[in-house]
Design an enzyme around this catalytic site. Sequence first.
Site, short mmCIF file in Angstrom:
data_model
loop_
_atom_site.label_atom_id
_atom_site.label_comp_id
_atom_site.label_asym_id
_atom_site.label_seq_id
_atom_site.Cartn_x
_atom_site.Cartn_y
_atom_site.Cartn_z
N GLY A 108 0.78 -1.23 0.00
CA GLY A 108 0.00 0.00 0.00
C GLY A 108 0.81 1.28 0.00
O GLY A 108 0.32 2.34 0.41
N SER A 109 2.06 1.25 -0.50
CA SER A 109 2.84 2.49 -0.46
C SER A 109 2.27 3.52 -1.45
O SER A 109 2.30 4.73 -1.17
CB SER A 109 4.32 2.23 -0.72
OG SER A 109 4.57 1.87 -2.04
N ARG A 162 -5.45 -8.29 -9.01
CA ARG A 162 -6.51 -9.14 -9.55
C ARG A 162 -6.83 -8.69 -10.97
O ARG A 162 -6.84 -7.48 -11.26
CB ARG A 162 -7.81 -9.03 -8.72
CG ARG A 162 -7.70 -9.46 -7.29
CD ARG A 162 -7.32 -10.91 -7.11
NE ARG A 162 -8.23 -11.87 -7.72
CZ ARG A 162 -7.96 -13.15 -7.90
NH1 ARG A 162 -6.80 -13.63 -7.51
NH2 ARG A 162 -8.83 -13.96 -8.46
N HIS A 216 1.25 0.99 -13.02
CA HIS A 216 1.90 -0.26 -13.41
C HIS A 216 3.41 -0.01 -13.49
O HIS A 216 3.85 0.99 -14.06
CB HIS A 216 1.37 -0.73 -14.76
CG HIS A 216 2.00 -2.02 -15.20
ND1 HIS A 216 1.64 -3.24 -14.66
CD2 HIS A 216 2.97 -2.29 -16.11
CE1 HIS A 216 2.37 -4.19 -15.21
NE2 HIS A 216 3.19 -3.65 -16.10
N GLU A 272 6.84 6.34 -8.72
CA GLU A 272 5.40 6.04 -8.66
C GLU A 272 4.71 6.95 -7.65
O GLU A 272 3.61 7.44 -7.88
CB GLU A 272 5.17 4.57 -8.27
CG GLU A 272 5.71 3.60 -9.28
CD GLU A 272 5.17 2.19 -9.11
OE1 GLU A 272 4.47 1.89 -8.13
OE2 GLU A 272 5.46 1.36 -9.99
C1 GAR Z 1 3.65 -1.04 -7.38
O1 GAR Z 1 4.95 -1.08 -7.87
C2 GAR Z 1 2.65 -1.05 -8.51
O2 GAR Z 1 3.10 -0.37 -9.66
C3 GAR Z 1 2.53 -2.52 -8.79
O3 GAR Z 1 2.53 -3.13 -7.53
C4 GAR Z 1 3.30 -2.32 -6.63
C5 GAR Z 1 2.44 -2.08 -5.42
O4 GAR Z 1 3.20 -1.47 -4.41
N1 GAR Z 1 1.35 -2.81 -9.53
C6 GAR Z 1 1.27 -3.81 -10.40
O5 GAR Z 1 2.17 -4.57 -10.64
C7 GAR Z 1 -0.08 -3.91 -11.08
N2 GAR Z 1 0.04 -4.63 -12.30
P1 GAR Z 1 2.46 -0.76 -3.21
O6 GAR Z 1 1.48 -1.79 -2.62
O7 GAR Z 1 3.54 -0.44 -2.24
O8 GAR Z 1 1.75 0.45 -3.72
#
Ligand code: GAR
Length: 231
Positions: free
Chosen positions: A17-18, A96, A114, A179
């Site tokens: 969840g960052s 998902r 992404h 991100e």
């Molecule tokens: C992030 O790097 C996001 O871009 C990726 O998961 C990570 C979640 O990190 N998303 C995907 O791969 C979706 N296809 P977070 O939980 O710390 O935000």
Amino acid sequence: MSGRSPGRIAVLISGRGSNMHALIDACNSGALPAEVCLVISNRADAEGLRSAREAGIETACIAHADFPDREAFDSALVARLQQAQPDLVALAGFMRILTPVFITPFAGRLLNIHPSLLPKYPGLHTHQRAIDAGDSEAGSTVHFVTPELDGGPPVLQARVPIQAHDTADSLALRVLEMEHAIYPLAARWFLQGRLTLDKQGAHFDGQKIPANGLHYRPPVNADGAAAGSRP
Ligand code: GAR
């Protein structure tokens, strides 16, 4: 976004969840004039669900394993989200695959982040795939969500050079930092009405966005270094 109420953002997560916290922090600092009105996770043990709760945000767990198929899960998500009446639904590490049952009701107000320079490397293991391919740069893309997996129109893209000693983990850390800058910015543009999706694709201030999305340039501080970047 209607009247004078701040924009309402619902965030869907599966893990840490960052990116969700980047959105919450931007709301709290005023950089994003909005509120995170609901966080949903498909996993009860998601770290981000606990930390959102601790931050006083309404949370819900809708476990995909409790449903017979993707469509039933998606319609439970839709029902819960509709109660919260979000202006924007932000997928933030929500792992998902979503069906049109979910995507259609939120079409045009559904964003995802992404960790690759889409259209390169949809799906998983994006950083390792970029390293293995000998790419000189990696990055992250905020895009509108359509039924095609990681295939909706890109909105904003941040690029990160790949260094000779990079591993997937070291690269992921630097991409994640980007991100956290681009997701709140894209959310702000969306809630300001600057970012739109129609049959022709994604638009920013009425201009068609290029196929790879707008190119994010980090703010530069007085030393000429990218503000917020690691030494
Ligand atoms: C992030 O790097 C996001 O871009 C990726 O998961 C990570 C979640 O990190 N998303 C995907 O791969 C979706 N296809 P977070 O939980 O710390 O935000």
